[in-house]
Design a protein around this motif. Sequence first.
Motif, mmCIF file in Angstrom:
data_model
loop_
_atom_site.group_PDB
_atom_site.id
_atom_site.type_symbol
_atom_site.label_atom_id
_atom_site.label_comp_id
_atom_site.label_asym_id
_atom_site.label_seq_id
_atom_site.Cartn_x
_atom_site.Cartn_y
_atom_site.Cartn_z
ATOM 1 N N LEU A 1 9.097 1.544 8.540
ATOM 2 C CA LEU A 1 8.124 1.674 7.453
ATOM 3 C C LEU A 1 7.393 3.006 7.638
ATOM 4 O O LEU A 1 6.971 3.331 8.755
ATOM 5 N N PHE A 2 7.272 3.753 6.553
ATOM 6 C CA PHE A 2 6.659 5.083 6.627
ATOM 7 C C PHE A 2 5.536 5.187 5.599
ATOM 8 O O PHE A 2 5.609 4.547 4.551
ATOM 9 N N VAL A 3 4.514 6.018 5.924
ATOM 10 C CA VAL A 3 3.442 6.156 4.923
ATOM 11 C C VAL A 3 3.812 7.268 3.934
ATOM 12 O O VAL A 3 4.461 8.244 4.294
ATOM 13 N N THR A 4 3.371 7.089 2.696
ATOM 14 C CA THR A 4 3.730 8.042 1.647
ATOM 15 C C THR A 4 2.621 9.074 1.433
ATOM 16 O O THR A 4 2.792 10.034 0.694
ATOM 17 N N ARG A 5 1.457 8.840 2.026
ATOM 18 C CA ARG A 5 0.378 9.830 1.941
ATOM 19 C C ARG A 5 -0.457 9.737 3.220
ATOM 20 O O ARG A 5 -0.298 8.776 3.997
ATOM 21 N N ASP A 6 -1.309 10.751 3.434
ATOM 22 C CA ASP A 6 -2.175 10.701 4.625
ATOM 23 C C ASP A 6 -3.080 9.478 4.529
ATOM 24 O O ASP A 6 -3.616 9.183 3.458
ATOM 25 N N VAL A 7 -3.215 8.760 5.630
ATOM 26 C CA VAL A 7 -4.150 7.621 5.606
ATOM 27 C C VAL A 7 -5.142 7.755 6.762
ATOM 28 O O VAL A 7 -4.862 8.396 7.772
ATOM 29 N N ARG B 1 -5.030 4.395 13.449
ATOM 30 C CA ARG B 1 -5.250 5.830 13.702
ATOM 31 C C ARG B 1 -5.035 6.533 12.368
ATOM 32 O O ARG B 1 -4.415 5.966 11.460
ATOM 33 N N PRO B 2 -5.434 7.800 12.295
ATOM 34 C CA PRO B 2 -5.048 8.555 11.088
ATOM 35 C C PRO B 2 -3.529 8.736 11.120
ATOM 36 O O PRO B 2 -2.960 8.989 12.188
ATOM 37 N N ILE B 3 -2.848 8.553 9.991
ATOM 38 C CA ILE B 3 -1.386 8.737 9.954
ATOM 39 C C ILE B 3 -1.079 9.745 8.845
ATOM 40 O O ILE B 3 -1.599 9.615 7.729
ATOM 41 N N GLU B 4 -0.241 10.718 9.180
ATOM 42 C CA GLU B 4 0.095 11.752 8.182
ATOM 43 C C GLU B 4 1.227 11.288 7.277
ATOM 44 O O GLU B 4 2.095 10.517 7.710
ATOM 45 N N ALA B 5 1.219 11.807 6.051
ATOM 46 C CA ALA B 5 2.276 11.465 5.084
ATOM 47 C C ALA B 5 3.638 11.679 5.729
ATOM 48 O O ALA B 5 3.866 12.682 6.399
ATOM 49 N N GLY B 6 4.527 10.705 5.573
ATOM 50 C CA GLY B 6 5.889 10.834 6.107
ATOM 51 C C GLY B 6 6.023 10.312 7.528
ATOM 52 O O GLY B 6 7.136 10.157 8.035
ATOM 53 N N GLU B 7 4.888 10.009 8.176
ATOM 54 C CA GLU B 7 4.945 9.519 9.558
ATOM 55 C C GLU B 7 5.288 8.026 9.566
ATOM 56 O O GLU B 7 4.952 7.307 8.606
ATOM 57 N N GLU B 8 5.929 7.584 10.642
ATOM 58 C CA GLU B 8 6.306 6.171 10.736
ATOM 59 C C GLU B 8 5.103 5.303 11.104
ATOM 60 O O GLU B 8 4.260 5.709 11.914
ATOM 61 N N VAL B 9 5.046 4.112 10.514
ATOM 62 C CA VAL B 9 4.020 3.130 10.883
ATOM 63 C C VAL B 9 4.577 2.307 12.039
ATOM 64 O O VAL B 9 5.718 1.834 11.971
ATOM 65 N N GLY C 1 0.823 -1.214 0.000
ATOM 66 C CA GLY C 1 0.000 0.000 0.000
ATOM 67 C C GLY C 1 0.856 1.262 0.000
ATOM 68 O O GLY C 1 1.999 1.252 -0.466
ATOM 69 N N PRO C 2 0.329 2.340 0.579
ATOM 70 C CA PRO C 2 1.051 3.617 0.546
ATOM 71 C C PRO C 2 2.174 3.655 1.586
ATOM 72 O O PRO C 2 2.115 4.432 2.548
ATOM 73 N N VAL C 3 3.147 2.812 1.412
ATOM 74 C CA VAL C 3 4.242 2.743 2.396
ATOM 75 C C VAL C 3 5.592 2.701 1.698
ATOM 76 O O VAL C 3 5.676 2.350 0.517
ATOM 77 N N LEU D 1 15.459 4.604 6.093
ATOM 78 C CA LEU D 1 16.403 4.554 7.206
ATOM 79 C C LEU D 1 15.965 5.628 8.202
ATOM 80 O O LEU D 1 15.648 6.744 7.796
ATOM 81 N N MET D 2 15.929 5.292 9.473
ATOM 82 C CA MET D 2 15.461 6.280 10.451
ATOM 83 C C MET D 2 16.601 7.214 10.821
ATOM 84 O O MET D 2 17.683 6.740 11.191
ATOM 85 N N GLU D 3 16.319 8.486 10.704
ATOM 86 C CA GLU D 3 17.379 9.481 10.911
ATOM 87 C C GLU D 3 18.063 9.319 12.258
ATOM 88 O O GLU D 3 17.399 9.225 13.289
#
Length: 787
Positions: A423-429, A585-593, A408-410, A414-416
């Motif tokens: 795993l991070f989302v690429t769009r708001d979900v 939960r709602p997850i914003e684009a760029g946020e970690e799953v 999906g949108p993931v 690498l975590m800074e």
Amino acid sequence: MRVEGIMHPHYRKGSAPLGGTELGREILMQLGTLQLYGMDPQLTPLERGLVKYSLRMDKAGLMEAHMRFLKQFGELERDWQLTKEAAAMMTTSKGVAMEKERPPVRKKAVEGMRAIHLVDLAVGKRNHGRVLYATICADTFFLSLIQTLVEDDEGLAARVMIDDATLDGSASWAKVQRRYPRGAKIAIKAPFLSDLPDESIALYVTSEEDLVVLSDSSPSTVEFDSYGIMDAATLRTEGNRLFAKQDWPGAIGFYTKCIQKAMSTNQRKPNAKNRKKGHSENGATSNGKVSTETVVLAYSNRAAAWMKLCHYERALVDAEEALHLDPQHLKSIYRKGCALRHMQQFQRASECFAMALEYSPEKEIRQAHNRSKTYDSQSRLGVYEIHNHLLGDADDVSNLPEFSDFVGPVEIKLMEGKGRRGLFVTRDVEVGDLLLVSNALAVVNAEGRKIVTSSGRSNACLRDELVYKLSNLVLKSSRWLQQLCCLADCDCHGNGKVPSLELFRPNSKWNSCKDDVPLVRMKGVVLQNALDESGSCTRGLAAGQQPPARQFLGLWPLASFINHSCASNSFRLHVGDTLFLHASRPIEAGEEVTLAYVNTLLPRQMRQELLDQNSWEFKCNCSRCLLEAKLSAPLKQVSKRFQSLWGYKESVTPGQSESFKMAKLALKLEHILKNIGLYLYEVQLIRASFFIMYWIGYLNLDRLGDLAIKLPLPENLIDAMTAAAPGDGMSLYFACYWLKKFKEEGASVAVINDAHKRAMRICRCIYGKQESEILKRLVKAHDSAPN
Ligand SMILES: C[S@@+](CC[C@H](N)C(=O)[O-])C[C@H]1O[C@@H](n2cnc3c(N)ncnc32)[C@H](O)[C@@H]1O
């Protein structure tokens, strides 16, 4: 009763190495493999029995224990059968390439040392200046040590343990099987028969110089010579006979010999030109050459045999070879489609089945075509109809569903500053959006065994079994191998590499991989990534049914990149062996799953204990843990008291007096929370950590008297639980419990509707976005399930 011909008086307590008769050897080979596997110190009573009987050479006991063992480890037995395929592999073209990688044969014999036989070895005594000549008579494995079985020229056999230092600590199954293949003649210098902690004995080899591979005569190459006189058609018929007997590796061996024979007879690769030429009964054409039809059938049937062994990539190669010679060969077109479908190449698979349908409208082909099209659309659109399965009959296990993977949108990043991947989302979900679907690479069913043992550690036997399965798998597919390699590419020291998502996406192409995963790394991969599920099965939610419990440990490749949080934002749902991950939960684009690896409806210290018990070697520093750490002083007393009353490890249900104390403790916590002055969300997180106290408080409302009013309302507690662990099964259970209670007690319509909406919201976190009618049915199923 003893196995005749196996015992030898020289051996202490009858603990002689087995061997000497056909039966003895057969038992030995099977047992040896299983025993090798069962060498973990945490042997089950059944395994212990097996070892014991083998030592006593008690044939009846041995056979019985063996049968029981096989029954319990049915899957293991199947895998054991599959290991025979290694031999068949040696005769394929790729196998020949593998043979070239083997170390050169070093010597014909060991000079300057006197030969000794197994029968002359004494336990615990090193035999300097002597050499034991033997033949490897089983597949070589690597668990904690490289392990195999050898037979000397008097027919006695013994187990051999080889320190993996002999392979510079980089042993993997593929490597050890190449290095020490079944059938190889070896010499063990200064042989040493050692007493092992499990009371069995084995030859112990600690240094590479002590084990010399004299000749590498794996059975397949030896056998080939003796079948050299058969013609190609007879070899293929022999392959068909073994195929019918379900001896897939054996069949592959003969099809391979048939193809080789045809090549050597025809002096060139047969081509389409001589395809339909007349041929005699033995498959030869009038000019003495082997007919193309014979070769096509050999390739096509070998593809079918590879498929039975789950070697889909090899099956594809063979089906394509057959089609190269005869582009209209229906079975090969169909087999190519099947291989592609298993390799998650759904679009290409559908094209194959569509082509096959042009030649034959058979039901089987039509069904395969439809299924591929469904998988293809699942993998592209992420639309799955799982409710039929969820709401289906728990007892009907005949129709377990299969699903395609879905990415999906993931994205993996690498975590800074941390070096590890996530795993991070690429769009708001939104809540209930599907993030990914992943089929297990391998799953081990606990079947009565505990995932966490009584010593509080995760079950090493189950983990080893998973390592065993994965080790077998990586020999079969370069994609599976690469997926495991990239999981092994993270060493907890910040050296994580980010793999391409294409490796996980159906229909994508991937390059073949020459890497190997050494067993040490494989164990690490399992330790760091295996997820367990001890909840009830997702089947049978239909009203009134108690869903059967299913406990298992497995590895889901893409989901393995998700890090843990005690306030996670996604939920994994297992349907069969497929993992569905929904946003809880709602997850914003760029946020970690994030996922909760363990039960998070507990105070911080207990959550960390659970993580430690499950061998997750990290300290959780999520926002919830940081909040609780910050509040540790005011919460200290309550936490300590709670732990002593509940005693999570014992999992005891508190007695009456403890219950009352617990209920009072909930009131005390409420008082503290009021005085600290926190945001509602923070209050909810803390309440969720101690939800058991509140739960017991509600069960003791009568005894709390006037004080009961100070407890938060049940709906507030449900909100607290969903704030911390949205999608947690306990929240749904609790929500449904109150819904039912409100109905029974004749609460107002508004209260019931409100409770129903809450349950629906939790259902959406767990089961994903569904039509409201389906969510209602799911709530109803939970609502009416027995408590
Ligand atoms: C399933 S893997 C997750 C992916 C992993 N981070 C990677 O780079 O491959 C689990 C491992 O990630 C790390 N990990 C997961 N959650 C973590 C957390 N909250 N804090 C620190 N490390 C974590 C631990 O090393 C753990 O063993």
